[in-house]
Design an enzyme around this catalytic site. Structure first.
Site, short mmCIF file in Angstrom:
data_model
loop_
_atom_site.label_atom_id
_atom_site.label_comp_id
_atom_site.label_asym_id
_atom_site.label_seq_id
_atom_site.Cartn_x
_atom_site.Cartn_y
_atom_site.Cartn_z
N ASP A 61 91.44 43.29 17.32
CA ASP A 61 90.11 42.90 16.87
C ASP A 61 89.04 43.58 17.73
OD1 ASP A 61 88.10 41.21 15.51
OD2 ASP A 61 87.97 40.21 17.47
N ASP A 119 84.87 42.59 17.88
CA ASP A 119 83.85 41.72 18.47
C ASP A 119 84.50 40.44 19.02
OD1 ASP A 119 81.45 40.73 19.33
OD2 ASP A 119 80.47 40.76 17.38
N LYS A 153 90.49 39.64 7.28
CA LYS A 153 91.16 38.58 8.03
C LYS A 153 90.51 37.22 7.74
CE LYS A 153 90.01 40.79 11.75
NZ LYS A 153 89.76 41.18 13.15
N ASP A 194 90.25 37.25 19.42
CA ASP A 194 89.60 36.11 20.09
C ASP A 194 89.36 34.93 19.16
OD1 ASP A 194 87.51 37.79 18.74
OD2 ASP A 194 86.27 36.10 19.37
#
Length: 255
Positions: free
Chosen positions: A9, A11, A181, A206
């Site tokens: 991922d 951000d 996602k 995250d």
């Protein structure tokens, strides 16, 4: 366990908005040193892969190449191609989405589109939403890049693509197909791109609600890093846990 590839991922994992995550450049460097392939997998549909790679390199010191970037826009364009339902689209979205659809051979048509495709659009107008509503009600297939309702910014949570989709769903009473996602659609395509199977890769992110659920639903091992969206307190509330959880990427050993 040693993994043959990584899906990563952006951000919250590689950076936070405009703020660097200090451990991220070294994590990517260690993967390169070990000759382990990876893809940056992002729900952001507004940027082209070239823009994403440049942002990583220029603003965060993370070596990135265009072929290592996989956006929800690319996944959406590939999904539409697989349907073989026509080549006319009406798009609500920004440069990244419109360019991905154009490169894939789709033509803009607001009169009689085969698809209405929605991504984040920070300058969307009522007229555009009206056009999309009428097209969906007239039978156009309704596809959305991702279901993210909000985006974190320095001033707080602002509407995401999922919020625009909710408006159109209310107006049309039609549920869209989501691609990004935590859907399996984007993960299946990412595995095809990296040329590995689900049991050979690790999903790193995250956000439990997007990154980790995407891995879980696709039978991919997951690594949750507490540098972004999901906290340890959040994780206590979910039944299915990530395969691994760490405070920082520097804790993860790349083998």
């Amino acid at each position: 366990m040693k993994y043959k590839g990584y899906l990563i991922d952006l951000d919250g994992t590689m950076y936070r908005g405009k703020e660097p995550i200090p451990e991220a450049p070294d994590f990517i460097h260690r993967l390169r040193e070990a000759k382990i392939p990876f893809l940056f997998v992002t729900n952001n549909s507004t940027k082209t892969p070239e823009d994403v790679a440049a942002n990583l390199q220029d603003n965060f010191g993370i070596e990135a190449h265009v072929e290592e970037i996989f956006t929800s826009s690319l996944a959406t364009a590939a999904y539409l191609k697989s349907l073989h339902h026509g080549e006319k689209v009406y798009t609500i979205g920004e440069k990244g989405l419109k360019e991905a659809l154009s490169v894939a051979g789709f033509k803009e048509d607001e009169i009689n589109p085969d698809y209405v495709v929605v991504g984040l659009d920070q300058k969307v107008t009522y007229e555009e939403l009206k056009t999309a509503t009428l097209a969906i009600r007239n039978g156009a297939r309704y596809v959305v890049t991702n279901r993210d309702t909000n985006l974190p910014t320095e001033i707080g949570l602002v509407p995401g693509a999922g919020s625009l989709a909710a408006l159109l769903t209310t107006a049309t009473r039609v549920e869209p197909t989501f691609v990004g996602k935590p859907e399996t659609l984007i993960m299946e395509q990412a595995l095809e791109r990296i040329k590995l199977s689900a049991d050979e890769v690790l999903m790193v992110g995250d956000n439990y609600e997007t990154d980790i659920l995407a891995g879980i639903r696709s039978h991919i091992d997951t690594l949750l890093v507490f540098t972004g969206f999901t906290s340890r307190e959040d994780l206590e509330k979910v039944e299915v846990q990530p395969t691994y959880q760490i405070d920082s990427l520097k804790e993860w050993t790349v083998e």
